[in-house]
Each structure stands twice: as C-alpha cells, then as structure tokens.
Scaffold this active site. Structure first.
Site, PDB file in Angstrom:
ATOM      1  CG  HIS A  55      -1.857   1.170   1.262  1.00 52.37           C
ATOM      2  ND1 HIS A  55      -3.027   1.216   0.526  1.00 52.37           N
ATOM      3  CD2 HIS A  55      -1.799   2.342   1.934  1.00 52.37           C
ATOM      4  CE1 HIS A  55      -3.636   2.370   0.749  1.00 52.37           C
ATOM      5  NE2 HIS A  55      -2.923   3.077   1.598  1.00 52.37           N
ATOM      6  CG  HIS A 104      -9.599   4.056   3.623  1.00 49.77           C
ATOM      7  ND1 HIS A 104     -10.051   4.090   4.906  1.00 49.77           N
ATOM      8  CD2 HIS A 104      -8.269   4.336   3.698  1.00 49.77           C
ATOM      9  CE1 HIS A 104      -9.058   4.380   5.736  1.00 49.77           C
ATOM     10  NE2 HIS A 104      -7.966   4.547   5.013  1.00 49.77           N
TER      11      HIS A 104
END
Length: 749
Positions: A55, A104
C-alpha cells in the site's frame, strides 16, 4: 523486556525478529540488514514493515506506473505532478486546484462506517497538505451483488461513513458512482476523491529542509486505533476461509478534522511552515521518513514527546499507528511560538517532537535512548521494486470469443419495451438517490452541478464565476474483457462527462483497483490497463497528476474485475454556462452525436437481460472523443446546447430516461435510417452524447458539427409525458420513474 535500542541491535545480531508476522519477505528482511549493516531494532523493523508494504511502497506497480511520467508530457496547466500528496493544476485567474483519488477498500469491508469515514478524512488531509482549502469530495464505490445479504451490511455503513464525515466537515459530495457486481462481494471498493483550491503562491510541499527547523506534530492524540491499519491490511488478500485479518481500523473524528483544517489554513496564511505532511497510511513512520527524505535528509525525533490517547503504547505502536486527524509541520524556530499560538486558538494539540539536522539520518529517540538510526530515503522511497511475472490469462481468448452478439434479442416491440424497463430498474442503472440524498451536495453554496449530473461542478470565484468540474468513471466489465481498452474507456467516459458539463478537461488522477499482484493473470491486467491509460492520456493531452494503486482486492483465488477508476478535472470560465443533463423544456430538439455500432460486449443489456459477460468491449477512438468534447464545450459556451448527457452504460435509452426524469419532460424518438431499434436503444458505442438543442440554434449547431466533421443525427424532440420510440412502444414517465427509483430502497430497506 528491555528497550531494543540501536546499540542493543548492533550487539545482538542473531536475536529473532517477527519480520514475517509484519508482512516482510525473507529477502526484504535481509535487505534491511544490508542497508543498516546490522539487524534492525524493533522500531526500525516496524517502520520498514509498514513503509515497504504494498500500500505504501507500490513495490509491485512502480515499474508500470513510471509510464505516466515518461510517456505523458505535462501540459501548460500542470504545476505539481506525481510524487507529492496530490497533483496541482493551474485553472487561471491566479487560482490553482489540487485533486486526488485514493482507496480505503479493505478497511471498509472490515468496518464499513469507520473505514469509509477515514477514507474521506485521509484524502481531505492530502489536499490540505498541498496548501489548499478542500472544497468538495467524490466517492466512486463498488459493492457485491445488490441482493446479497452482506451488501446490506457493507453499503449502508460505507454510505453513512462517507456522509457522516463529509457532512460534518461541511464539504459537498458532488459526484462518484455506485456499481454492484458479485466480483466485489468480499472486496468492496471505497475510493474517495477531493478537490482543493488555492492561489499559486500558496502551494506547499512535503519536505524537511533547514537544520534547526522544528518538527511539530499537531492534531489529534495518537492512539491504538489503526495500528498496522491500511498499510498492512491493504497489502494482502483476504482468506476465503478462516477469520479475516483485523488490525484496528482507524477511527475518525470529523469535528477534530474541521478544527485541523481551519487551524492549518490560518497557519498557511501567515506563512509559518517550511514543509508539511499529513499523517495517513503508516502514520509517523511515513511522515517523518518522507519529510526527511524529500528535504536535506537529517531529522531527530523525540518519540516520547508524542501526545498519546493510550499511555501503554510501545514505541513501535506509536510509529505504526494510523490514528486520524494528525499533521506534521516543519517550522523555523522564529515561527514556533506563533504556530503554537494558532493551534491553541483552534483547540488543536501541537507538540515540538524534533528538529531537522545537518546529518543524513533519521534518528528517533525514546526517553533518551536511540531506537531508530536509518537513511530516510531507504524507508520512504528506496523500498523493494518487483518485476512481477505476468502473462495473458489462458482464459482470455475464450472470454473474448464468447461474443454478446449471439445473445437473443427482443423478438417484438413488447419485448423491447419490457427490456427497457428491466434495464432502467436494474441496480446498476437505477436511481442512486437513496445513497446520494444522505450526502450534503450543496453546503457552502458553490455547488452548481452534483449527482446525478454527468460531472460535479463547483464555483471557485464568486466574482468571475470561474469553476471546476470533476467526473470519475470506471467499468470493470469492460476491463475484464480487455484491460487496455477498458482503461481507455474509463478515461474516455470521464473526459466526455466533464466536457458534457461544459468544462474543458485538463488532467487526471486515477485509482487502480486490482487483485493480487502475485497472480500473473492479475499483473497482466494491471500492466495492460496502465499501458492503456498512459497511451490514452498521451493522445488526449491529459497528464496524470497522481493517484493510488490498490492491490490484493481478492478473496482466496477470486479476484475482483480489474477496475481502473479515472478522475478527470476540467475548468469552465463561467459556471452559468454549465450544461445540465435535464431535458427541461418542451420543443427542444434531440440530437445524437457520434456513430452507433452493434457493440454489446460487457454491456448493461447483456448483464441485465442475459447475465452474460463476454466478447469485446466497445472500440475506443480518442481522436473522436477530443472532437466530441470540443463540440460539447463550444456548444455550451455559445448557448447552442440546453442539455447534454454522455452515452455509456445502458446506451441511449438509459441516457434519455435519466434526462427526461431529471427534467420532468418526455421525448418522442425516431430510429435513424440504417439502425434497428434494439441497437439504437441499447448499444454502448463510445464517443457519443445526446444533446437538447433549442429550435433557434438548430442550424448553427448542425453547421458547427458538419464543419468539424462530427456525425450528428436528429433523433427526436422533447415532448409530452412519456418516452415514445415511434413505431415501437411508449412508456409513461410515471412508469419509468417508479421502475428507476424503487430498486435501491427496496434492496436496502
């Protein structure tokens, strides 16, 4: 247990460490030892583990993403490009606009409300960190099957989180999408975007230069929520069986963030910061290493001075915490007192936690003991780079050969009518008002277009009426059939939506959502999509200002459809010239711009009527998209178009239905020569739009299209209280409205 200091680490090279549990590979752990010349301390290991996660480090995607910088030149509007918190473009009159889309996804599946809320909070701070006032948000969303029980858990929570956080901040939610597909069942996509406005001279960058300058952490206290959060959670697939990975999802406080925004903007106005960074994924590990790496390189931090909500947190936990509503600023000593004074005025906790040094290392201390001594660039920027193997999937040819052209078409007018109603009532084509009505779309009074318009639009200057428009689009079904073309179709649709509103497209941000990069099939999809997007941006002249990659959207062996979401930002000189989608006046003439072909691969019709996915997606002609955009923008500016709607999912009949329902007027349509009614209504050929032209402007408009070589076909007139396809069927608007508006509330009630 005694503190694991740098000295202790050097003296105990063979001490076992939980590198595997923290998500590091064996060769990555070996590389850390090589960089440091010793084993890492526990705090250093924590920092590398979160910063080298997929990420944060983009280790599987970097080699493909570099095309965006190498292949696509910056245009005259680009002020800040890839590499900062968000890209910035010049929109004229001394104004600059910053915008970005991020994901998200994984946190929102674990804890829908907080996962989505903190997604909004995080993207807003990215925009704030550039020096801008956030002015609007958007939310491209993907969920599992609309009738699946878990969708009733995830979707309402996500929507409530986005609405709750954004509404409390007073930011209008002006656009986005909601798409349902079984492939997103265990991996919903919660992408969040934000737009911010500033003057050119107010742009701020994330860097820590100037030895002796102070490092100030301000905002919320650091807590145990979000330890390992998005940085670890979004870097691994969910298992198909067994318990889900559940690190603590961040908990948001929008009222704290509102104070943080106003406090930061006042600090900017007084020019008190030399560098600034928000705390998002990887928390303090990210902020300190990135600021130091982008600056002169040296920084000393006293970690025990960090204000805590939980006094039991270890140094490692403090460094990994992703607690929300925090910022880190670099401030010259002469400005520190005033900085702290402003923070106190806004009831924002602010603490000097360190200073910039003339060295080259990031050094972190805990009660006087050194626990971190690393080259900051090795943490922030020089993480692993993987050349993941990829190959065209063995099933791709069969999927493309399974052509939608073989599917049974309606046999008569009654069946055609029935399929129109079925299409407009299907979850993906139905009204999303149940969702968007939970968002405040008009707070601040500067929203001029919002969902369900083609693009969201906000006024950024009250005197001149200068405005910006933003559209986000992506079609995972198209991308599954052909990732290269699918990415270009997402770009083309977003570009077309901005132009349909009357704004000139300037630049893009993207959010690239894919399955596991360890699967060669998925990496091929990713490689093709990024190549397609880069080639498309080059042809359209829209540089990539930044974006986000979200990988490991996969449960067991089941990956989501490749879903590149593209956000296009455009500028309009006068928002009073905007073009809405509504057919607002009887007598307006309806024109179809562009060419219609038999293109049904990945179409809404094939999905709704036949539950089919196969064949090839519509062809892309980016030169045609540019021409169409020029016509739409010129027609809007010169008063030749009263309404415009792009043609995409669901084809012409979906667009006309939406425009009729929005304006409260019906339409009489005539099938053009050379087309059958079915293809006319349901084809999803790209590069098309339907426009409503006042009778007084018909000749001028058609002459303009003819002079520029854009196919233009008169297909009907705005009239009555039904949609009539002459010679085929008619459907009252009341029946269409019931079909279109009842679906989502019934599913989610």
């Amino acid at each position: 247990m005694s503190l694991d200091t740098v000295k202790h680490a050097a003296e105990t090279p063979d001490a076992e460490q939980p590198w595997k549990e923290l998500g590091l590979k064996e060769d990555e752990y070996a590389r850390i030892r090589e960089i440091l010349g010793r084993r890492p301390t526990g705090a250093e290991l924590a920092m590398y583990s979160v910063m080298w996660s997929e990420h944060c480090s983009y280790k599987s995607s970097k080699v493909h993403l570099k095309q965006f910088g190498e292949k696509v030149p910056a245009n005259d509007a680009m002020l800040v490009g890839i590499g900062e918190n968000a890209g910035v473009v010049d929109v004229g009159q001394g104004y600059a606009v910053t915008f970005k889309v991020e994901s998200h996804n994984h946190p929102s599946y674990i804890e829908p409300y907080q996962g989505a809320a903190t997604g909004i909070g995080g993207i807003v701070r990215d925009i704030l960190a550039m020096g801008a006032r956030p002015v609007a948000v958007v939310d491209p969303l993907r969920f599992g099957a609309a009738d699946h029980p878990d969708t009733k858990r995830v979707l309402p929570g996500v929507v409530a989180g986005i609405g709750g956080y954004g509404n409390c901040l007073g930011l209008p939610n002006i656009g986005g999408e909601v798409v349902f597909d079984a492939c997103y069942q265990g991996n919903p996509l919660v992408n969040a975007g934000c737009i911010g406005v500033m003057k050119h001279e107010d742009i701020h960058l994330a860097q820590a230069s100037g030895p002796g300058n102070k490092v100030i952490l301000y905002g919320a206290r650091t807590g145990g929520d979000g330890i390992g959060g998005v940085s670890v959670l979004a870097s691994e697939t969910f298992e198909s069986t067994g318990p889900a990975k559940r690190p603590a999802v961040q908990v948001g406080d929008p009222f704290q963030e509102k104070l943080l925004i106003e406090c930061t903007l006042e600090i900017f106005r007084e020019k008190l910061v030399a560098g600034i960074q928000d705390l998002g994924g990887a928390g303090l590990s990210c902020a300190t290493s990135e600021l130091a790496s982008a600056g002169s390189g040296g920084m000393r931090v006293e970690l025990d001075t960090v204000p805590l909500r939980d006094s039991s947190l270890s140094p490692e936990e403090i460094l990994m915490s992703e607690s929300q509503e925090r910022m880190c600023a670099i401030v010259e000593p002469r400005h520190v007192d005033r900085f702290l004074e402003i923070c106190e005025k806004w009831d924002v906790i602010a603490t000097v936690i360190g200073e910039v040094t003339d060295g080259s290392q990031l050094e972190i201390f805990w009660h006087g003991e050194q626990i971190v001594d690393v080259p900051p660039r090795s943490v922030a920027h020089d993480g692993p780079v993987y050349q993941r193997p990829y190959a065209r999937p063995s099933w791709q040819d069969a999927l493309q050969a399974d052509d939608a052209g073989k599917l049974a078409r309606p046999a008569n007018a009654a069946e055609l009518r029935e399929q129109v109603l079925k299409l407009v009532a299907s979850p993906n084509q139905a009204s999303k008002a149940w969702i968007t009505d939970q968002y405040d779309r008009f707070v601040q009074g500067n929203t001029v277009l919002a969902m369900p318009e083609d693009a969201g639009m906000v006024r950024i200057d009250a005197e001149s009426n200068l405005g910006v428009a933003l559209a986000t689009d992506g079609n995972g079904r198209y991308a599954k059939l052909d990732p290269y073309t699918g990415a270009q179709l997402a770009l083309a649709e977003s570009y077309r939506n901005v132009a349909a509103s009357g704004a000139k497209p300037l630049a893009i941000s993207d959010c690239l959502n894919f399955g596991s990069p360890e699967d060669p099939d998925v990496m091929w999809q990713f490689a093709e999509a990024t190549r397609g997007l880069a080639d498309g941006c080059l042809e359209l002249g829209t540089p990539v200002t930044g974006g986000n990659v979200s990988l490991y959207n996969q449960t067991g062996e089941t990956a989501i459809h490749p879903t590149p979401v593209v956000a296009v930002l455009g500028v309009i000189d006068d928002v009073n010239r905007r073009t809405p989608v509504a057919f607002a006046e009887e007598g307006q003439l309806l024109y179809l711009l562009g060419d219609t072909a038999e293109e049904f691969g990945g179409s809404a019709w094939s999905e709704v009527v036949h539950q089919h996915l196969g064949g090839l997606p519509p062809k892309v002609d980016l030169a045609r998209e540019k021409l169409l955009a020029e016509i739409l923008i010129s027609g809007s500016r010169d008063g030749m178009i009263d309404a415009a709607h792009d043609l995409s999912d669901g084809g012409l009949v979906q667009a006309v239905t939406e425009s009729c329902l929005r304006g409260g007027n019906g339409a009489r349509l005539v099938v053009p020569d050379g087309l059958d009614a079915f293809t006319f209504l349901f084809s999803e050929s790209a590069g098309r739009a339907v426009v409503a032209v006042p009778r007084s402007e018909e000749l001028r408009f058609t002459d303009m299209c003819g002079a520029r070589g854009l196919p233009v076909t008169r297909i009907g007139v705005v009239d009555g209280e039904e949609i009539e396809v002459q010679g085929e069927f008619s459907i009252p608007l009341s029946e269409l409205r019931t079909a279109h508006e009842a679906t989502i509330p019934a599913l989610l009630a």
